[in-house]
Design an enzyme around this catalytic site. Structure first.
Site: not given
Ligand code: ADP
Ligand code: ZN
Length: 219
Positions: A13, A88, A127, A160, A171
């Site tokens: 997203k 969230r 990522r 990250r 997560r």
């Protein structure tokens, strides 16, 4: 244009949000980016948020809601914004509804990015992010032109901390136990759309544009 993006971490997203921002000129508001920025700058919000983020947990609702309230009042949000990573929790969704009521805003679209577990793990582990400008890459799917260097600003790319294995697990648990509930909160609305998030970013973007009643090819 007011858009909400829902989906698990790694569902793409953020990448698609940047594409929407580029085409439609409305700012991409990523609560994760704003929080990381606060952590880097050592602000009061950042200091409160750091430990939660390092462990892959949600930052308390009150902190995030205040932060979003402030952000949407800024000048560049006057004609719209793309929310990525907010809401969230149900509490955040309810707070957002109040904000929208107060500002007399109608949501144009809510997109739910649906990705398989394999896609999510593959995306998160590959990522790479630019700390300077927030651009998102993937070592295989969206590699930068020069290894470890941002195409847009030349800064060094990094992984990250919370994209490392153990934190990713947390997560995903948080997503399943808290954030997934938002789907039933929003899916009855006319402006709710599902996006097949196992597809490539460009293909997802075309889908998004179609749903918005525009062509994705010109941008
Ligand atoms: P991703 O969607 O890939 O998990 P984000 O960059 O959106 O990553 O978020 C990173 C972290 O920032 C989250 O794990 C959480 O600690 C915090 N965070 C971001 N948005 C919120 C939010 N709306 N509510 C609570 N915590 C948040
Ligand atoms: Zn950059």
């Amino acid at each position: 244009m007011y858009i909400i993006l829902l989906g698990a971490p790694g569902s793409g997203k953020g990448t698609v949000a940047k594409m929407i921002e580029g085409k439609f000129g409305v700012p991409h508001l990523s609560t994760g980016d704003i929080l990381r920025d606060n952590v880097n700058k050592g602000t009061c919000v950042g200091n409160q948020a750091k430990e939660y983020m390092d462990n892959g947990k949600l930052v308390p609702d009150d902190i995030v809601i205040q932060m979003v309230k402030g952000r949407v009042l800024e000048e560049d949000c006057k004609t719209g914004f793309i929310l990525d990573g907010f809401p969230r929790t149900i509490k955040q969704a309810e707070a957002l509804e109040l904000i929208f009521d107060e500002l007399d805003i109608t949501i144009d679209a809510i997109f739910n990015f649906e990705a398989s577990q394999e896609t999510i793990i593959e995306r998160l582990s590959g990522r790479r992010t630019c700390k300077n400008c927030g651009a998102i890459y993937h070592i295989k799917n969206i590699p930068p032109k020069v290894e470890d260097e941002c195409d847009k600003c030349g800064d060094r790319l990094y992984q990250r901390d919370d994209d490392k294995k153990d934190v990713v697990k947390n997560r995903l648990v948080v997503y399943k136990t808290q954030t997934k509930k938002l789907i039933s909160y929003y899916e009855k609305q006319d402006s709710f759309y599902k996006i097949d998030a196992n597809k490539k970013a460009g293909e997802m973007f075309v889908e998004v544009c179609k749903d918005l009643g525009q062509s994705g090819k010109s941008g």
